[in-house]
Scaffold this motif. Structure first.
Motif, PDB file in Angstrom:
ATOM      1  N   VAL A   1      -2.029 -14.538  -5.919  1.00 14.22           N
ATOM      2  CA  VAL A   1      -2.151 -13.322  -7.174  1.00 14.22           C
ATOM      3  C   VAL A   1      -3.942 -13.110  -7.341  1.00 14.22           C
ATOM      4  O   VAL A   1      -4.019 -11.871  -7.301  1.00 14.22           O
TER       5      VAL A   1
ATOM      6  N   GLN B   1      -5.238 -11.006  -4.212  1.00 17.18           N
ATOM      7  CA  GLN B   1      -4.504  -9.625  -4.071  1.00 17.18           C
ATOM      8  C   GLN B   1      -5.240  -8.759  -5.085  1.00 17.18           C
ATOM      9  O   GLN B   1      -5.411  -7.610  -4.929  1.00 17.18           O
ATOM     10  N   ARG B   2      -5.439  -9.210  -6.374  1.00 19.84           N
ATOM     11  CA  ARG B   2      -5.999  -8.438  -7.499  1.00 19.84           C
ATOM     12  C   ARG B   2      -7.586  -7.931  -6.829  1.00 19.84           C
ATOM     13  O   ARG B   2      -7.874  -6.923  -7.139  1.00 19.84           O
TER      14      ARG B   2
ATOM     15  N   SER C   1      -1.137   3.358 -14.480  1.00 21.70           N
ATOM     16  CA  SER C   1      -1.916   2.243 -14.014  1.00 21.70           C
ATOM     17  C   SER C   1      -3.409   2.799 -13.512  1.00 21.70           C
ATOM     18  O   SER C   1      -3.641   3.918 -13.615  1.00 21.70           O
TER      19      SER C   1
ATOM     20  N   PRO D   1       1.582   2.819  -5.181  1.00 23.18           N
ATOM     21  CA  PRO D   1       2.625   1.931  -5.359  1.00 23.18           C
ATOM     22  C   PRO D   1       2.259   0.460  -4.935  1.00 23.18           C
ATOM     23  O   PRO D   1       2.382  -0.635  -5.563  1.00 23.18           O
ATOM     24  N   THR D   2       1.427   0.368  -3.748  1.00 24.72           N
ATOM     25  CA  THR D   2       1.107  -0.922  -3.192  1.00 24.72           C
ATOM     26  C   THR D   2       0.009  -1.505  -4.139  1.00 24.72           C
ATOM     27  O   THR D   2       0.245  -2.848  -4.430  1.00 24.72           O
TER      28      THR D   2
ATOM     29  N   ARG E   1      -0.383  -1.004  -7.276  1.00 25.66           N
ATOM     30  CA  ARG E   1       0.187  -1.509  -8.603  1.00 25.66           C
ATOM     31  C   ARG E   1       0.743  -3.088  -8.403  1.00 25.66           C
ATOM     32  O   ARG E   1       0.771  -3.847  -9.146  1.00 25.66           O
ATOM     33  N   LYS E   2       1.352  -3.240  -6.930  1.00 27.71           N
ATOM     34  CA  LYS E   2       2.220  -4.402  -6.851  1.00 27.71           C
ATOM     35  C   LYS E   2       1.099  -5.538  -6.860  1.00 27.71           C
ATOM     36  O   LYS E   2       1.487  -6.678  -7.438  1.00 27.71           O
ATOM     37  N   TRP E   3       0.027  -5.362  -6.078  1.00 31.07           N
ATOM     38  CA  TRP E   3      -1.060  -6.341  -6.016  1.00 31.07           C
ATOM     39  C   TRP E   3      -1.802  -6.630  -7.169  1.00 31.07           C
ATOM     40  O   TRP E   3      -2.450  -7.823  -7.477  1.00 31.07           O
TER      41      TRP E   3
ATOM     42  N   HIS F   1      -0.452  -7.495 -10.099  1.00 29.66           N
ATOM     43  CA  HIS F   1       0.563  -8.260 -10.677  1.00 29.66           C
ATOM     44  C   HIS F   1       0.577  -8.462 -12.073  1.00 29.66           C
ATOM     45  O   HIS F   1       0.269  -9.577 -12.514  1.00 29.66           O
ATOM     46  N   GLY F   2       1.099  -7.297 -12.672  1.00 29.29           N
ATOM     47  CA  GLY F   2       1.213  -7.236 -13.993  1.00 29.29           C
ATOM     48  C   GLY F   2       0.032  -6.850 -14.851  1.00 29.29           C
ATOM     49  O   GLY F   2      -0.094  -6.720 -16.053  1.00 29.29           O
TER      50      GLY F   2
ATOM     51  N   HIS G   1      -2.215  -4.176 -16.018  1.00 30.80           N
ATOM     52  CA  HIS G   1      -2.255  -2.944 -16.277  1.00 30.80           C
ATOM     53  C   HIS G   1      -3.694  -1.991 -16.079  1.00 30.80           C
ATOM     54  O   HIS G   1      -3.472  -1.120 -15.475  1.00 30.80           O
TER      55      HIS G   1
END
Length: 526
Positions: free
Chosen positions: A299, A302-303, A380, A516-517, A519-521, A523-524, A526
């Motif tokens: 996590v 990816q962030r 986002s 979209p990718t 935002r997924k990376w 991990h919550g 915002h």
């Protein structure tokens, strides 16, 4: 009283009323540290933008007066690009110094001190036979570059210490903080621009130094109220950490002083500076990617990758936005009707549109993000970047429209087009820049947040260097010395159409597809 001085007076009165209002209305929502850092950064930006408002004009009209106009402009844009690039390059090291050795407080104070010296060195050129002294001019810029590297990233990172990682107040806090940045910018452009262009260039530079000194003293006076936040790491306090066998503070001071003449030299070596910036950027971005991919925490990794991807779009934004301090200032000088009520307004004063709009709109954006967050409709961070880039492209489209279809017989366009361009650019900046600062403090691991913040400023450094190159495209050698404004107008319109509209719009579309990718990376977060 001439119109320019009247605008200056009204600007100061407005700020003296506006700042207490903002502090009063937000005092229960945010910690007191926000307002201390707000005030310190406001005066630091007064110093930076006060000098920035005059730099290209001073070089083209005084420093390189013996050169042909197009050659003087190209050389000035190159130096301006190298200067602003290094201003945002050194925060990488400044962030690391704060993280590992000195802590935020001492690093900020040392950086501020060097900047004061740099601005006063520019101011002192007004006396004796120092006008046009190249070594002193470039040495002063070197002091400001190194000092800014210590000051700039750490004020922003330090603010993040007073909020939890995903605190919904955080984007709003950075918007208010960003308003402080632009209050300083607004006052500086009006004050230093007026004094520099109407009285003496170096008095304008000297006023910028006084602003920096005020910011430094404010931060130093209130630092004790921060408690244990911002102090050096425990291992440094214990004396177990050394650099070259000495205390970190001593080594940092010595290395800083050695870096100043190197920076001064690099300002006049455009090609070398470009290559060096590219190499450093590849190394630093590569290191962050390596850290992200090798992290045991997927996590966290990816962030960090989100920061890297947005790094490049951030650079594109600033490459065009920073035309404001370069080619757009010369464009306004040559191709905008600046006469109003019997006064010809100085070209530097038009840069104040941007900070004025930010002062007015930042509270609205802060409120808007909070309301959208409560309604679970807030965009986002990547989507806010899409919005910022789109608004930037639209602003340049307005200038191109004015230049191609609405010039008068003298090849001049109305100041209305400049005001509208700055309005859309400002909304784009508010959608992207303070949000980016907030994002870095949210997505970066605590142990390297200062370094990542410095790397984030590196994207602005790349953007500024690109800005100098793009600006040089407007200084066409095909346009004769003293050409009619209709000839220069077409050069500016074509350059801004290609780079400001088409390139930025293309980048906007690419980022939209990546949202979209990303935002997924996140991990919550915002």
């Amino acid at each position: 009283m001439d119109l320019t001085l009247w605008i200056l007076t009204v600007g100061w009165i407005f700020v003296l009323l506006w700042v207490p209002f903002i502090i009063y209305t937000n005092r229960k929502t945010h910690p007191k540290a926000l307002f201390v850092l707000f005030f310190a950064e406001m005066w630091e930006r007064f110093s930076y933008y006060g000098m920035r408002a005059l730099l290209v004009l001073y070089m083209t009209k005084v420093l390189f007066i013996d050169m042909a106009q197009s050659a003087a402009e190209v050389k000035s844009y190159a130096i301006y690009g190298s200067y602003t690039a290094m201003v945002y390059l050194f925060p990488v090291l400044g962030g690391m110094v704060a993280d590992k050795y000195l802590g935020f407080r001492k690093t900020i104070i040392w950086g501020g001190f060097l900047m004061v010296l740099g601005h006063f060195a520019l101011g002192f050129q007004a006396f004796g036979d120092l006008e046009g002294n190249m070594p002193m001019f470039f040495g002063a810029l070197g002091l400001i570059i190194v000092g800014n590297g210590f000051f700039k990233p750490n004020v922003s990172s330090f603010l993040g210490e007073f909020y939890e990682t995903d605190d919904p107040r955080k984007d709003g806090a950075f918007s208010i903080f960003y308003m402080g940045v632009n209050i300083g910018s607004f006052l500086a452009i009006l004050t230093c621009g007026y004094v520099g262009q109407n009285i003496n260039w170096h008095y304008g530079f000297g006023l910028a130094g006084i602003g920096m000194l005020i910011g430094l003293l404010v931060f130093w006076a209130f630092a004790k109220g921060f408690g244990e936040k911002g102090l050096e790491p425990q291992e440094v306090k214990d004396g177990s950490v050394k650099i070259f066998g000495t205390k970190p503070a001593v080594s940092v001071i010595v290395l800083s002083l050695l870096a100043i003449p190197i920076c001064a030299l690099m300002l006049n070596l455009n090609e070398v500076m470009s290559t060096l910036l590219l190499v450093i950027s590849v190394f630093i971005v590569g290191y962050i990617i390596y850290h992200a991919l090798k992290s045991d925490d997927k996590v966290e990794g990816q962030r960090l990758l989100v920061v890297v991807v947005l790094f490049f779009f951030h650079a594109v934004f600033w490459a065009l936005f920073e035309q404001a301090g370069g080619s757009l200032t010369i464009f306004i000088e040559k191709n905008v009707d600046r006469s109003f009520l019997g006064t010809v307004l100085p070209s530097s004063i038009f840069q104040s549109f941007n900070p004025l709009f930010i002062i007015l709109l930042a509270p609205l954006f802060s409120f808007m993000w909070l309301r959208l967050n409560k309604a679970k409709k807030e965009p986002s961070t990547p989507m806010k970047f899409v919005l910022g880039l789109g608004l930037l492209a639209f602003g340049f489209a307005i200038i191109v429209l004015g230049a191609k279809y609405f010039p008068n017989n003298e090849g001049l366009i109305s100041v209305v087009f400049i005001a509208l361009m700055y309005l859309f650019h400002t909304m784009g900046e508010l959608s992207l820049s303070p949000v980016g600062l907030s994002m870095v403090t949210k997505l970066s691991p605590n142990k390297i947040v200062g370094f990542v913040m410095g790397a984030w400023f590196l994207s602005i450094s790349i953007g500024n260097k690109m800005a100098g190159w793009i600006g040089s495209l407007t200084a066409s050698e095909s346009v004769a010395e003293g050409a009619h404004p209709t000839e220069t107008l077409s050069v500016y319109a074509d350059t801004y159409l290609t780079w400001g509209v088409f390139v930025v719009a293309g980048a906007t579309l690419i980022l939209l597809l990546l949202v979209p990718t990303l935002r997924k990376w996140m991990h919550g977060i915002h």
